[in-house]
Each structure stands twice: as C-alpha cells, then as structure tokens.
Enzyme design. Structure first.
Site, PDB file in Angstrom:
ATOM      1  N   PHE A 125      91.443 -47.086 -34.568  1.00  0.00           N
ATOM      2  CA  PHE A 125      92.876 -46.910 -34.343  1.00  0.00           C
ATOM      3  C   PHE A 125      93.595 -47.149 -35.671  1.00  0.00           C
ATOM      4  O   PHE A 125      93.363 -48.162 -36.330  1.00  0.00           O
ATOM      5  CB  PHE A 125      93.336 -47.916 -33.282  1.00  0.00           C
ATOM      6  CG  PHE A 125      94.709 -47.673 -32.764  1.00  0.00           C
ATOM      7  CD1 PHE A 125      94.960 -46.645 -31.868  1.00  0.00           C
ATOM      8  CD2 PHE A 125      95.770 -48.470 -33.171  1.00  0.00           C
ATOM      9  CE1 PHE A 125      96.243 -46.421 -31.383  1.00  0.00           C
ATOM     10  CE2 PHE A 125      97.047 -48.252 -32.688  1.00  0.00           C
ATOM     11  CZ  PHE A 125      97.288 -47.225 -31.791  1.00  0.00           C
ATOM     12  N   ASP A 196      88.763 -55.819 -31.958  1.00  0.00           N
ATOM     13  CA  ASP A 196      90.024 -55.377 -31.368  1.00  0.00           C
ATOM     14  C   ASP A 196      89.721 -55.016 -29.913  1.00  0.00           C
ATOM     15  O   ASP A 196      88.954 -54.083 -29.646  1.00  0.00           O
ATOM     16  CB  ASP A 196      90.574 -54.168 -32.138  1.00  0.00           C
ATOM     17  CG  ASP A 196      91.969 -53.777 -31.682  1.00  0.00           C
ATOM     18  OD1 ASP A 196      92.293 -54.021 -30.505  1.00  0.00           O
ATOM     19  OD2 ASP A 196      92.726 -53.218 -32.498  1.00  0.00           O
ATOM     20  N   TYR A 221     100.201 -55.190 -23.224  1.00  0.00           N
ATOM     21  CA  TYR A 221     100.924 -54.186 -22.422  1.00  0.00           C
ATOM     22  C   TYR A 221     100.043 -53.063 -21.883  1.00  0.00           C
ATOM     23  O   TYR A 221     100.527 -52.176 -21.208  1.00  0.00           O
ATOM     24  CB  TYR A 221     102.075 -53.579 -23.233  1.00  0.00           C
ATOM     25  CG  TYR A 221     101.665 -53.046 -24.592  1.00  0.00           C
ATOM     26  CD1 TYR A 221     101.092 -51.791 -24.710  1.00  0.00           C
ATOM     27  CD2 TYR A 221     101.853 -53.798 -25.739  1.00  0.00           C
ATOM     28  CE1 TYR A 221     100.699 -51.306 -25.947  1.00  0.00           C
ATOM     29  CE2 TYR A 221     101.457 -53.325 -26.981  1.00  0.00           C
ATOM     30  CZ  TYR A 221     100.889 -52.081 -27.086  1.00  0.00           C
ATOM     31  OH  TYR A 221     100.491 -51.612 -28.304  1.00  0.00           O
ATOM     32  N   LYS A 222      98.750 -53.084 -22.218  1.00  0.00           N
ATOM     33  CA  LYS A 222      97.865 -52.016 -21.734  1.00  0.00           C
ATOM     34  C   LYS A 222      97.288 -52.425 -20.372  1.00  0.00           C
ATOM     35  O   LYS A 222      98.042 -52.537 -19.420  1.00  0.00           O
ATOM     36  CB  LYS A 222      96.812 -51.715 -22.791  1.00  0.00           C
ATOM     37  CG  LYS A 222      97.459 -51.077 -24.028  1.00  0.00           C
ATOM     38  CD  LYS A 222      96.499 -50.808 -25.167  1.00  0.00           C
ATOM     39  CE  LYS A 222      97.224 -50.087 -26.299  1.00  0.00           C
ATOM     40  NZ  LYS A 222      96.458 -50.083 -27.549  1.00  0.00           N
ATOM     41  N   ARG A 370      93.734 -37.615 -22.610  1.00  0.00           N
ATOM     42  CA  ARG A 370      93.177 -38.940 -22.332  1.00  0.00           C
ATOM     43  C   ARG A 370      93.690 -39.453 -20.994  1.00  0.00           C
ATOM     44  O   ARG A 370      94.890 -39.392 -20.717  1.00  0.00           O
ATOM     45  CB  ARG A 370      93.604 -39.868 -23.473  1.00  0.00           C
ATOM     46  CG  ARG A 370      92.883 -41.169 -23.532  1.00  0.00           C
ATOM     47  CD  ARG A 370      93.300 -41.946 -24.754  1.00  0.00           C
ATOM     48  NE  ARG A 370      94.685 -42.384 -24.668  1.00  0.00           N
ATOM     49  CZ  ARG A 370      95.179 -43.445 -25.323  1.00  0.00           C
ATOM     50  NH1 ARG A 370      94.397 -44.131 -26.125  1.00  0.00           N
ATOM     51  NH2 ARG A 370      96.436 -43.789 -25.203  1.00  0.00           N
TER      52      ARG A 370
HETATM   53  C1  LIG Z   1      97.219 -49.893 -28.775  1.00  0.00           C
HETATM   54  C2  LIG Z   1      96.405 -50.424 -29.915  1.00  0.00           C
HETATM   55  C3  LIG Z   1      96.982 -51.283 -30.855  1.00  0.00           C
HETATM   56  C4  LIG Z   1      98.440 -51.568 -30.780  1.00  0.00           C
HETATM   57  O1  LIG Z   1      98.934 -52.394 -31.758  1.00  0.00           O
HETATM   58  P1  LIG Z   1     100.405 -52.984 -31.616  1.00  0.00           P
HETATM   59  O2  LIG Z   1     100.612 -53.698 -32.873  1.00  0.00           O
HETATM   60  O3  LIG Z   1     100.394 -53.887 -30.411  1.00  0.00           O
HETATM   61  O4  LIG Z   1     101.337 -51.851 -31.409  1.00  0.00           O
HETATM   62  C5  LIG Z   1      96.139 -51.823 -31.820  1.00  0.00           C
HETATM   63  N1  LIG Z   1      94.836 -51.512 -31.880  1.00  0.00           N
HETATM   64  C6  LIG Z   1      94.268 -50.658 -30.988  1.00  0.00           C
HETATM   65  C7  LIG Z   1      92.821 -50.344 -31.074  1.00  0.00           C
HETATM   66  C8  LIG Z   1      95.047 -50.080 -29.988  1.00  0.00           C
HETATM   67  O5  LIG Z   1      94.503 -49.222 -29.135  1.00  0.00           O
END
Ligand SMILES: *Cc1c(COP(=O)(O)O)cnc(C)c1O
Length: 411
Positions: A125, A196, A221-222, A370
């Site tokens: 990501f 992560d 939030y996921k 997705r």
């Molecule tokens: C959604 C996601 C994030 C989000 O990071 P934020 O700082 O909370 O916006 C980080 N890493 C991964 C792998 C994600 O899927």
C-alpha cells in the site's frame, strides 16, 4: 453449482447471522466495502450520542477523569489486542496508520544501528512506502528503502537489513502472508519486522505473539468498524517496549504529562507511542464497535469469510465467464484475506454500475474490482445477489453509460 436456495440455507445455518441486526445497514444495499469503511454499528451511534450529550455536553472537562477519557486509548488498545494475538498493554490506539507506521519504523531503526536497509514489497500500500522513504530522508544517515516483488522479499534479505515492513493482506489481490513463517525468516537474518494489519484485524485470526512479531500497526475504520477516520492502533511486543523511542515525543507519551516537566521522559510501555490528545468521539465509536467482537471467535469469522469468498468466485465462474472478468485474488481461500478481487479493463465503470444497483464495492488502479467480505454482517444471499448483479451489468453493457465513467476523488 450453488443455487440461491443453497445460499439461503447457508444463512439459516450461520452462527454469526444474528450479528447483522447490530448494524444500521441501509435497506436494499449489498455492502462489500467493509474492508475500506466498516458500516455503522448501532451501539456506536448510541455511544457517540451519549459521549456528546452527557459527557462532553454536561460533564465538560471533568470527563477526562470522570468518564476515563484519558485512558481510552489504552482500553481500546486492549480490546484490539485480543483480536491480534497480543497481551493487554501491548497495543495502544493513536493517530492514523500512516503516522503509527512512521513512529514504529523510526523506533525500530534505532534498535539496529549498524544496518541501513529497509525492505518492503513493491506492491505494498503506497502510504507505507511513502512514509518509509520520507523517514529515511529525514534521518539522513544513509538508510535506503529497497522494494522487491512479493515472492522475492524473504530471499532478498541480507545482513544490512534493519527492518522489513509487510502488509499481511495485500490491498489489491487479497493475498495473505504467513505471519509466522515470514517473521521467522526475517529474524533469521537479524532484522525486525513491522506488520501492517490494515486488512487483517477483525477479519481473520492474527497471532502476533505466536509468530514472535516485533511491531505492528492497523486501521480502526476498516473491519473494526470504528467509523470514518477512526484512530489506528499500534503494537510493540513487550520485550522491545522499554528500548523503543518514539520520534514524536508528545506530552501524552510522557511518563507524567501533568507534571509538565521541562524534559521528556517516555511513559513506561506502549503508552510512549501516544503523542497528543486523543480524538475522544472517534475513539468512543471504535470502543463501542469493538464490543461486537467480544461475542465471536476470530476462527468463526475466518471460516465464514472463506466460505463467502469461495461462493463469490464459484458464482463468478458460473455467471460471468466470457465477459473478460478474471479473478485477481488467490483461488485458494487459505491464501486469501477477507476479500475477493477481479480484474477487468473497465473495472471503474463496472464498479459504478454496480453501485447504481446498490451493490457497493470499490475500484483500485489499474483494473481491480475489489469486494470486501465482512463476516459479521454479510449474508450468503448478499454474495449470491451481488454476483447476479455483476453478471447483468456485464450482459447488458451497463458500464458503457457515460455518466459512470467520470472518476471521483475517492475510488
Ligand atoms: C487503508 C490502509 C492504510 C491507511 O492508512 P491511514 O493512515 O489510516 O489512512 C495503511 N496501510 C494499509 C495497508 C492500508 O490498507
């Protein structure tokens, strides 16, 4: 091939089925984006209302003590700990995933002072890669971020690697790392690992302690359903905690914030990674949302999520063959996180056409459709219906409608 009746029967036999009622899901919507923004748990709405009206509104600043606001980041952290195989006191909520990654990666590099390489996946990501690159530049001590293809990560490690940063579930393909196997391989080369868990926490069993993991971050939030912009969480194994130093020495990570000392002294344990004042309203929502997980075992979530994914892919094969959609995720459920992904050159417009039919998924460049499969509230019939809609969108070329083709800021 399973019929809709079979899907209905699976729902009747589903031990998690009663939990759906605990969410305020809009009527007629099939929500397959809980991996990006979890829906609203009714209890979270009620809790936020109470915190606003009764705590903030009535008890004002006294609420920090009276309602325990000051300890909320640790209490919520302890609830998350149970979901990721950590002990109480090993997880705290703070800031966003990006910021927590920065803090932990910086602290990790200090534990490996002679080594200069940070390794991550090329397709990780992007925020993870951006943050690590920025950290290396800021430190200005010759650190370098090396990104390699997924299947070369473990073989690429050498004695200069200080830290490996991996996302357990790939955000596009859903491919799943074996936490224990990768952690062991990384430790064998003397490096630390930072996981992560953005798409893992609340979706599948994670055993950080069992794997011997060093550090981790994840999203609130996921799959945890904490609401838009919910605070993230960070984990540090207890054996490392006293040696870790945060680069953001905020007052709430101080041993005694209200001593207002001139010099910084880190709080004992994981609390040192708190920086500033926590977002109490967001934290309260996340805190309430997490109580839904107290009633289920992560193994049950995993079993249902794998079955939902298998049903999805079987139905795609049965209904969408010949329309140019290809699975972009592992076919074997064991190798997949809690999502399925498909590939199609018109992916963006197809996702929009599905949304017009009230089936909500999302699109990731360049061509990925997705679909998150959150087992707390999704029904087997939802999956069955979603693929039926997809088949109709493809059969009727609905994605060619011009109004579906303009891209919004958020895809
Ligand atoms: C959604 C996601 C994030 C989000 O990071 P934020 O700082 O909370 O916006 C980080 N890493 C991964 C792998 C994600 O899927």
């Amino acid at each position: 091939m399973p019929s809709r009746r079979d899907a209905e029967a699976l729902d009747r036999a589903d031990p998690l089925a009663p939990l759906r009622e605990r969410f305020a899901l809009p009527e007629g919507v099939v929500y397959l984006d809980g991996n990006s923004l979890g829906p609203l748990p009714r209890v979270a709405a009620e809790r936020v209302r109470r915190v606003v009206e009764e705590e903030w509104g009535r008890d004002l600043i006294r609420s920090w003590n009276l309602h325990g606001w000051i300890d909320l980041p640790a209490r919520v952290g302890d609830k998350i700990a149970r979901l990721v195989g950590a002990e109480p006191g090993e997880v705290v909520t703070a800031d966003s995933t990006s910021l927590d990654l920065f803090k932990l990666a910086a602290a990790a590099l200090e534990l490996r002072p002679g080594r200069r390489t940070i390794v991550s996946e090329r397709d990780n990501f992007p925020t993870d890669l951006y943050v690590l690159e920025g950290l290396a530049r800021l430190l200005d001590r010759g650190h370098e971020l090396r990104t390699v293809p997924r299947d070369e990560v473990l073989a690429s490690l050498d004695d200069d690697v200080a830290l490996v940063v991996l996302t357990q579930v790939d955000y596009r393909s859903g491919a799943l790392w074996d936490l224990a196997v990768a952690t062991r391989a990384i430790h064998d080369r003397g490096a630390l690992v930072l996981w992560d868990l953005a798409h893992s926490a609340g979706a599948l069993p994670v055993d950080l302690a069992g794997a011997g993991a060093d550090l981790a971050v994840g999203c609130g939030y996921k799959f945890l359903n904490g609401g838009p912009g919910a605070p993230a969480f960070l984990y540090a194994a207890r054996r490392h905690q006293e040696a870790l130093r945060t680069p953001i020495q905020g007052w709430l990570g101080h041993a005694e914030p209200f001593a207002f000392e001139a010099a910084y002294r880190p709080a004992p344990g994981i609390d040192r990674f708190r920086a500033g004042t926590p977002p109490v309203l967001s934290l309260a929502a996340l805190d309430a949302a997490l109580d839904l997980f107290a009633e289920v075992e992560t193994e049950a979530l995993r079993a249902k999520s794998m079955a939902l994914g298998t049903l999805f892919l079987e139905r795609v094969e049965a209904r969408c063959a010949g329309f140019g959609v290809e699975p972009a995720c592992p076919r074997n459920a064991e190798a997949r996180g809690s999502q399925v992904s498909l590939r199609h050159p018109e992916g963006y417009a197809i996702v929009q056409a599905l949304a017009a039919r009230r089936v909500i998924g999302d699109f990731r460049v360049p061509d990925i459709l997705r679909f998150g499969l959150a087992p707390l509230y999704l029904r087997y019939v939802d999956v069955w219906d979603a693929v039926e809609h997809l088949a109709q969108v493809l059969e009727r070329h609905e994605w060619e409608r011009p109004e579906l083709r303009t891209r919004s800021k958020v895809t």
